[in-house]
Design a protein around this motif. Structure first.
Motif, mmCIF file in Angstrom:
data_model
loop_
_atom_site.group_PDB
_atom_site.id
_atom_site.type_symbol
_atom_site.label_atom_id
_atom_site.label_comp_id
_atom_site.label_asym_id
_atom_site.label_seq_id
_atom_site.Cartn_x
_atom_site.Cartn_y
_atom_site.Cartn_z
ATOM 1 N N GLU A 1 0.806 -1.223 0.000
ATOM 2 C CA GLU A 1 0.000 0.000 0.000
ATOM 3 C C GLU A 1 0.837 1.271 0.000
ATOM 4 O OE1 GLU A 1 -2.932 -0.077 3.072
ATOM 5 O OE2 GLU A 1 -3.814 -1.947 2.356
ATOM 6 N N THR A 2 2.141 1.140 -0.150
ATOM 7 C CA THR A 2 3.011 2.309 -0.171
ATOM 8 C C THR A 2 3.926 2.276 -1.400
ATOM 9 O OG1 THR A 2 4.681 1.220 1.191
ATOM 10 C CG2 THR A 2 3.049 2.527 2.351
ATOM 11 N N THR A 3 4.460 3.428 -1.713
ATOM 12 C CA THR A 3 5.443 3.566 -2.788
ATOM 13 C C THR A 3 6.685 4.218 -2.214
ATOM 14 O OG1 THR A 3 3.736 3.797 -4.475
ATOM 15 C CG2 THR A 3 5.925 4.607 -5.041
ATOM 16 N N PHE A 4 7.832 3.602 -2.480
ATOM 17 C CA PHE A 4 9.115 4.156 -2.080
ATOM 18 C C PHE A 4 9.764 4.729 -3.332
ATOM 19 C CE2 PHE A 4 13.773 3.401 -1.490
ATOM 20 C CZ PHE A 4 13.966 4.392 -0.549
ATOM 21 N N SER A 5 10.121 6.006 -3.295
ATOM 22 C CA SER A 5 10.691 6.673 -4.465
ATOM 23 C C SER A 5 12.061 7.243 -4.171
ATOM 24 C CB SER A 5 9.786 7.818 -4.940
ATOM 25 O OG SER A 5 8.517 7.314 -5.301
ATOM 26 N N LEU A 6 12.942 7.098 -5.152
ATOM 27 C CA LEU A 6 14.266 7.710 -5.111
ATOM 28 C C LEU A 6 14.307 8.765 -6.203
ATOM 29 C CD1 LEU A 6 16.550 4.533 -5.006
ATOM 30 C CD2 LEU A 6 15.835 5.940 -3.075
ATOM 31 N N TYR A 7 14.818 9.937 -5.889
ATOM 32 C CA TYR A 7 14.963 11.011 -6.861
ATOM 33 C C TYR A 7 16.449 11.277 -7.044
ATOM 34 C CZ TYR A 7 10.019 11.557 -6.075
ATOM 35 O OH TYR A 7 8.673 11.311 -5.980
ATOM 36 N N PHE A 8 16.891 11.304 -8.300
ATOM 37 C CA PHE A 8 18.309 11.411 -8.622
ATOM 38 C C PHE A 8 18.666 12.748 -9.251
ATOM 39 C CE2 PHE A 8 17.344 6.885 -8.755
ATOM 40 C CZ PHE A 8 18.429 6.318 -8.120
ATOM 41 N N ALA A 9 19.888 13.164 -8.993
ATOM 42 C CA ALA A 9 20.525 14.283 -9.690
ATOM 43 C C ALA A 9 22.006 13.935 -9.757
ATOM 44 C CB ALA A 9 20.314 15.593 -8.949
ATOM 45 N N ASP A 10 22.598 14.115 -10.911
ATOM 46 C CA ASP A 10 24.012 13.773 -11.119
ATOM 47 C C ASP A 10 24.299 12.321 -10.761
ATOM 48 O OD1 ASP A 10 24.572 16.424 -11.931
ATOM 49 O OD2 ASP A 10 24.770 17.035 -9.842
ATOM 50 N N ASP A 11 23.348 11.424 -11.081
ATOM 51 C CA ASP A 11 23.475 9.981 -10.850
ATOM 52 C C ASP A 11 23.634 9.588 -9.391
ATOM 53 O OD1 ASP A 11 23.061 9.083 -13.456
ATOM 54 O OD2 ASP A 11 25.153 9.422 -13.989
ATOM 55 N N LYS A 12 23.173 10.446 -8.472
ATOM 56 C CA LYS A 12 23.187 10.134 -7.043
ATOM 57 C C LYS A 12 21.826 10.446 -6.439
ATOM 58 C CE LYS A 12 28.058 10.756 -6.396
ATOM 59 N NZ LYS A 12 29.125 11.384 -5.671
ATOM 60 N N VAL A 13 21.459 9.692 -5.406
ATOM 61 C CA VAL A 13 20.192 9.942 -4.713
ATOM 62 C C VAL A 13 20.256 11.313 -4.053
ATOM 63 C CG1 VAL A 13 18.664 9.187 -2.852
ATOM 64 C CG2 VAL A 13 19.802 7.478 -4.291
ATOM 65 N N LYS A 14 19.288 12.142 -4.368
ATOM 66 C CA LYS A 14 19.190 13.474 -3.764
ATOM 67 C C LYS A 14 18.050 13.564 -2.766
ATOM 68 C CE LYS A 14 22.603 15.354 -5.866
ATOM 69 N NZ LYS A 14 23.811 15.663 -5.125
ATOM 70 N N PHE A 15 17.031 12.678 -2.931
ATOM 71 C CA PHE A 15 15.842 12.742 -2.087
ATOM 72 C C PHE A 15 15.173 11.379 -2.112
ATOM 73 C CE2 PHE A 15 11.315 13.706 -1.444
ATOM 74 C CZ PHE A 15 11.373 14.490 -0.315
ATOM 75 N N MET A 16 14.605 10.975 -0.986
ATOM 76 C CA MET A 16 13.842 9.727 -0.885
ATOM 77 C C MET A 16 12.483 10.048 -0.295
ATOM 78 S SD MET A 16 16.686 7.001 0.528
ATOM 79 C CE MET A 16 16.917 7.806 2.100
ATOM 80 N N ALA A 17 11.452 9.323 -0.754
ATOM 81 C CA ALA A 17 10.106 9.552 -0.236
ATOM 82 C C ALA A 17 9.352 8.228 -0.110
ATOM 83 C CB ALA A 17 9.338 10.483 -1.162
ATOM 84 N N LEU A 18 8.554 8.135 0.925
ATOM 85 C CA LEU A 18 7.669 6.993 1.141
ATOM 86 C C LEU A 18 6.257 7.549 1.232
ATOM 87 C CD1 LEU A 18 7.690 3.934 1.687
ATOM 88 C CD2 LEU A 18 7.756 4.467 4.114
ATOM 89 N N THR A 19 5.391 7.127 0.315
ATOM 90 C CA THR A 19 4.025 7.655 0.273
ATOM 91 C C THR A 19 3.014 6.514 0.307
ATOM 92 O OG1 THR A 19 4.089 7.700 -2.145
ATOM 93 C CG2 THR A 19 4.650 9.735 -1.008
ATOM 94 N N LYS A 20 1.862 6.790 0.860
ATOM 95 C CA LYS A 20 0.778 5.818 0.918
ATOM 96 C C LYS A 20 -0.032 5.922 -0.369
ATOM 97 C CE LYS A 20 -2.981 4.177 3.786
ATOM 98 N NZ LYS A 20 -2.597 2.792 3.867
ATOM 99 N N ASN A 21 -0.264 4.785 -1.012
ATOM 100 C CA ASN A 21 -1.053 4.751 -2.241
ATOM 101 C C ASN A 21 -2.543 4.920 -1.900
ATOM 102 O OD1 ASN A 21 1.360 4.148 -3.550
ATOM 103 N ND2 ASN A 21 0.998 1.959 -3.427
ATOM 104 N N LEU A 22 -3.242 5.651 -2.729
ATOM 105 C CA LEU A 22 -4.679 5.870 -2.516
ATOM 106 C C LEU A 22 -5.483 4.825 -3.232
ATOM 107 C CD1 LEU A 22 -4.841 9.722 -2.914
ATOM 108 C CD2 LEU A 22 -4.728 8.393 -0.820
#
Length: 62
Positions: A41-62
């Motif tokens: 029921e959740t999504t884990f997301s990685l956001y990249f810049a310059d081929d490195k993780v810049k931000f991580m997020a865990l969100t609940k799916n609706l």
């Protein structure tokens, strides 16, 4: 917002794209700047810049 958090598998801000793939496997969604993994029921997301993780997020799916 904290920048010193990591996943139980060792992915954190600054982890390289290749290392993240080694630790987490193939994402369900793979874009140039975002990878997303569906975790029930959740999504884990990685956001990249310059081929490195810049931000991580865990969100609940609706």
């Amino acid at each position: 917002m904290k920048d010193n958090v990591s996943t139980p598998g060792g992915v954190s801000v600054g982890t390289g794209r290749e290392r993240a793939a080694e630790l987490l496997g193939s994402p369900n969604l793979q874009l140039e700047s975002e990878w997303s993994y569906l975790l029930g029921e959740t999504t884990f997301s990685l956001y990249f810049a310059d081929d490195k993780v810049k931000f991580m997020a865990l969100t609940k799916n609706l």
